[in-house]
Scaffold this motif. Sequence first.
Motif, PDB file in Angstrom:
ATOM      1  N   ARG A 106      35.817  32.864  38.693  1.00 39.95           N
ATOM      2  CA  ARG A 106      36.830  32.522  39.686  1.00 39.95           C
ATOM      3  C   ARG A 106      37.071  31.020  39.650  1.00 39.95           C
ATOM      4  O   ARG A 106      36.151  30.232  39.471  1.00 39.95           O
ATOM      5  CB  ARG A 106      36.398  32.939  41.096  1.00 39.95           C
ATOM      6  N   ARG A 132      32.402  37.705  36.633  1.00 41.31           N
ATOM      7  CA  ARG A 132      33.373  37.483  37.718  1.00 41.31           C
ATOM      8  C   ARG A 132      33.804  36.016  37.868  1.00 41.31           C
ATOM      9  O   ARG A 132      33.609  35.387  38.907  1.00 41.31           O
ATOM     10  CB  ARG A 132      32.807  38.001  39.033  1.00 41.31           C
ATOM     11  N   MET A 144      26.863  42.322  43.279  1.00 48.46           N
ATOM     12  CA  MET A 144      27.714  41.354  43.973  1.00 48.46           C
ATOM     13  C   MET A 144      26.999  40.652  45.120  1.00 48.46           C
ATOM     14  O   MET A 144      27.449  39.607  45.588  1.00 48.46           O
ATOM     15  CB  MET A 144      28.943  42.082  44.519  1.00 48.46           C
ATOM     16  N   VAL A 150      27.096  40.080  37.603  1.00 50.28           N
ATOM     17  CA  VAL A 150      28.530  40.103  37.296  1.00 50.28           C
ATOM     18  C   VAL A 150      28.917  38.746  36.731  1.00 50.28           C
ATOM     19  O   VAL A 150      28.384  37.716  37.151  1.00 50.28           O
ATOM     20  CB  VAL A 150      29.389  40.409  38.543  1.00 50.28           C
ATOM     21  N   CYS A 152      30.883  31.319  38.052  1.00 56.05           N
ATOM     22  CA  CYS A 152      30.545  32.533  37.301  1.00 56.05           C
ATOM     23  C   CYS A 152      29.267  33.096  37.905  1.00 56.05           C
ATOM     24  O   CYS A 152      28.392  32.343  38.367  1.00 56.05           O
ATOM     25  CB  CYS A 152      30.332  32.179  35.823  1.00 56.05           C
ATOM     26  N   ILE A 183      34.902  38.476  46.141  1.00 52.63           N
ATOM     27  CA  ILE A 183      34.123  37.502  45.377  1.00 52.63           C
ATOM     28  C   ILE A 183      32.703  37.526  45.942  1.00 52.63           C
ATOM     29  O   ILE A 183      32.500  37.816  47.124  1.00 52.63           O
ATOM     30  CB  ILE A 183      34.713  36.083  45.418  1.00 52.63           C
ATOM     31  N   TYR A 204      34.952  46.589  38.713  1.00 49.26           N
ATOM     32  CA  TYR A 204      36.412  46.582  38.728  1.00 49.26           C
ATOM     33  C   TYR A 204      36.895  47.983  38.417  1.00 49.26           C
ATOM     34  O   TYR A 204      36.147  48.829  37.931  1.00 49.26           O
ATOM     35  CB  TYR A 204      36.979  45.586  37.720  1.00 49.26           C
ATOM     36  N   PRO A 239      41.481  34.470  40.434  1.00 50.69           N
ATOM     37  CA  PRO A 239      40.834  34.777  39.153  1.00 50.69           C
ATOM     38  C   PRO A 239      41.200  33.745  38.098  1.00 50.69           C
ATOM     39  O   PRO A 239      42.266  33.125  38.159  1.00 50.69           O
ATOM     40  CB  PRO A 239      41.409  36.158  38.792  1.00 50.69           C
TER      41      PRO A 239
END
Length: 249
Positions: free
Chosen positions: A153, A151, A208, A149, A141, A223, A192, A128
Amino acid sequence: MGGVEHLVTLTRPAWPPARTPNGLRLLDLCCGAGGAGMGYHLAGFEVTGVDIAPQPDYPFTFHQGDALEFVREHGHEYDVIAAGPPCQADCTLTAGTNAGRRHLHRSLLAATREALLVTGRPWLIEQPVGTARMRRDLLLCGLMFGLQVFRHRQFELCGLAVAQPEHPSHAGHRVRGWRHGRYHDGDMIAVYGAGGGKGSIPEWQAAMGIAWTASRRTLAEAIPPAYSLHIGRALAAALLRSHTGRQAA
């Protein structure tokens, strides 16, 4: 009177994309339920996952056991290695009560990097955003891939080069759910936590791009496969060029 806020409409590529096997083997360490593994699979790799915990939903060859022991013994057998070690001990974004529990977790980041370097194979580590003690060679992203999302990383790469996509603005996007005692509508999903007020499991799966597991815990830790598909295509192209060059020499 206040103006009406307009949410941006996301455009997502067709999913899943057509897959062409590339003859390359990828080792997926700390694989979880296979979010990353699926993207590498779709990029053409033969994927093998390793995790200390049982992963009954993992869709590819799976070995339960210590990831670092496995890579020390077998890492040289693969063309490329991807790792996503637990982040709780290193993530600087941990807040509130979780921050007070950080000392209960052992950092595996340095040990993972050391084990990967010994293999002599190209590798990458995913964590993350906010994880300390690692380079950010690539940032991904969900908006880059039309996902619902954010999210973010970050990835540390060794022996690899992956193009950095343009990072779309978050303006016009809002995460749907309950915050501060009231419900906020929005086009983005909060994948989450326990999921209270944050969306149904089908919403999480759709946001996702993960359809093969219905576990909130594994979805929350995964992910999106679109991330590793982007990475995997770049890896496959570079590795195949390298193999062709060696054969021609």
